[in-house]
Enzyme design. Structure first.
Site, PDB file in Angstrom:
ATOM      1  N   LYS A  77     -81.911  34.488  62.888  1.00 44.34           N
ATOM      2  CA  LYS A  77     -80.693  34.299  62.098  1.00 44.34           C
ATOM      3  C   LYS A  77     -80.039  35.658  61.884  1.00 44.34           C
ATOM      4  CE  LYS A  77     -79.318  32.266  57.618  1.00 44.34           C
ATOM      5  NZ  LYS A  77     -79.840  31.516  56.452  1.00 44.34           N
ATOM      6  N   SER A 152     -77.793  27.329  55.602  1.00 47.22           N
ATOM      7  CA  SER A 152     -77.027  28.320  56.345  1.00 47.22           C
ATOM      8  C   SER A 152     -77.697  28.751  57.646  1.00 47.22           C
ATOM      9  CB  SER A 152     -76.804  29.549  55.465  1.00 47.22           C
ATOM     10  OG  SER A 152     -78.045  30.145  55.134  1.00 47.22           O
ATOM     11  N   SER A 176     -81.674  26.307  52.961  1.00 46.88           N
ATOM     12  CA  SER A 176     -81.011  26.745  54.191  1.00 46.88           C
ATOM     13  C   SER A 176     -81.891  26.767  55.430  1.00 46.88           C
ATOM     14  CB  SER A 176     -80.397  28.137  53.987  1.00 46.88           C
ATOM     15  OG  SER A 176     -79.284  28.049  53.141  1.00 46.88           O
TER      16      SER A 176
END
Length: 460
Positions: A77, A152, A176
């Site tokens: 990420k 996210s 997330s």
């Protein structure tokens, strides 16, 4: 063709039946084939990946074995610092930021011989999305590109669900990791608070942030956690707690275990769908048939957990971004800006009351887990909504059920349990005792097997 599991790839590598370079080139080909339509990657590190792979092949050939991730492709990420590779947080404010040092997890994965394919899409600063006013487009759900992948850790879930990688690292402050895992049909593990170092990962809320993997299978998650778990004295929240063997009991099943269901969390929620309820009930019945005791339990109301978590998250997030909110407000995307500005309305008294309440809620969950080995509950009340659903409707149609266990810090694992009639995944959470990821993963593995998810093919 789907990539082999991490364990199977490791066996093939050590038997000389494949190479890390071959695995990496297959992953790069899958990225080239599917990413233009899915937008999972922000930065593709092809040259780095091939160099990592060739190094892994040379080391394994020479008898140097760095463990189960040696030679295995993965991605991060884009809030994880990577030395010499930009870390953008999917934001205009950091679009050209190139860290000088790796985050702790990036360093651990490199030391373990992993092959870094690149950096993945997120919501801006892990909160602002999905949004189309950012430097990079939002990732899209591979089961249906008209639907959101949640966030996210959106790019991480999309990369795994589309077969680009078997493992991608995410972060989880209110869900997330688990939310995109549920929407995209992957496994998502939020370990206990303090189990995995967050050093070098851009924070959203320092008292709620967790780092963990999104993977194709529970076994892949267990292997990854084995590599990245452990005490980091340079992370103030890191816990000095022994790391268990996450693989030795993974296949033991659930016979003799006691599992609670906080049914009030989801059963009477306005937005819950019948398909989600049916998925939880089918799973509970399958666990009973496999020898577990599964009973309803009572916890404080979900809305109390949610309010507590939001006060803490928004106040801390605003404190982190306050200077940029004052000096560069125009450089934030609209969604992130509006969410951060809410933190300016939180008073000191609000924060103190939320922190007090957090202790009470944690004690309530711990008291229940004194009587049960784990809990199961919904990951979300409905499958992924469409991108073009109005914001208010999206929030009402698919609220997430994940934030309670950021508030309490318990390990929580989202496992897919089936598909809706429209072909979208449904996820279920397994919640364990503090630092008992081993039992959490063991139950997740049983859920994966009993529901037949392990036999369901990837969407592409």
């Amino acid at each position: 063709m789907e990539q082999p599991s991490i364990a199977e790839a490791g066996r093939l590598l050590r038997a000389g039946q494949t190479t890390s370079e071959a695995l990496t080139r297959a992953a790069l080909a899958q990225i080239a084939r599917h990413d233009p339509a899915l937008n999972a990657f922000i930065t593709l590190t092809e040259s780095r990946a091939l160099a990592d792979a060739r190094r892994a092949d040379a080391e394994l050939k020479a008898g140097t074995d760095r463990g189960p991730l040696h030679g295995i492709p993965y991605a991060l990420k884009d809030i994880y610092d990577t030395a010499g590779i930009r870390t953008t947080c999917h934001s205009k404010l950091r679009v050209d930021v190139v860290p000088e040092a790796d985050s702790a997890v990036a360093a651990q994965l490199a030391q373990a011989g992993g092959v870094l394919l690149g950096k993945l899409a997120t919501h801006e600063f892990a909160i602002g999305g999905p949004s189309f006013d950012l430097p990079f487009p939002p990732a899209r759900n591979p089961w249906n590109r008209d639907h959101v992948p949640s966030g996210s850790s959106s790019g991480s879930a999309v990369a795994v669900a589309s077969g680009m990688v078997r493992m991608a690292m995410g972060s989880d402050t209110g869900g997330s990791i688990r939310a995109p895992a549920a929407y995209c049909g992957t496994v998502g593990l939020k370990p206990s608070y303090g189990r995995v170092s967050r050093r070098g990962v851009f924070p959203l809320s320092t008292t709620l942030d967790h780092c963990g993997p999104l993977t194709r299978s529970v076994e892949d998650a267990a292997i990854t956690l084995q590599v990245i778990a452990g005490h980091d004295p340079l992370d103030a929240a890191s816990a000095d707690v022994p790391v268990a063997d996450y693989l030795s009991g993974l296949q033991r099943g659930v016979a003799g275990l006691r599992i609670g269901i906080p049914r009030a969390f989801f059963a009477n929620a306005q937005a819950v769908t019948q398909e989600v309820l049916d998925g939880i009930d089918r799973t509970a019945n399958a666990l009973r048939d496999a020898g577990a005791t599964v009973e309803d339990v009572t916890l404080p109301d979900f809305s109390v957990f949610s309010a507590c978590g939001r006060v803490i998250m928004l106040s801390e997030a605003f404190a982190i971004h306050e200077a940029d909110m004052q000096s560069r407000p125009q450089d934030f995307g609209a969604v992130a800006f509006l969410r951060f500005i809410l933190g300016a309305t939180v008073t000191g008294a609000d924060v103190i009351q939320a922190l007090r309440l957090r202790r009470e809620l944690t004690d309530a969950v711990n008291a229940t887990l004194d009587r049960y080995d784990a809990l199961i509950t919904a990951s979300g009340l409905a499958p992924a909504p469409r991108f073009d659903a109005p914001a208010e409707a999206s929030a009402a149609a698919s609220p997430l059920q994940t934030i309670p266990f950021n508030v309490t810090g318990h390990p929580a694992l989202s496992v897919p349990v089936g598909l809706t009639a429209s072909g979208l995944p449904i996820g279920l959470q397994v919640v364990g005792r503090p630092f008992d990821e081993a039992t959490t993963l063991r139950i997740g593995r049983a859920v994966e097997r009993l529901t037949g998810w392990e036999d369901i093919a990837l969407p592409m």
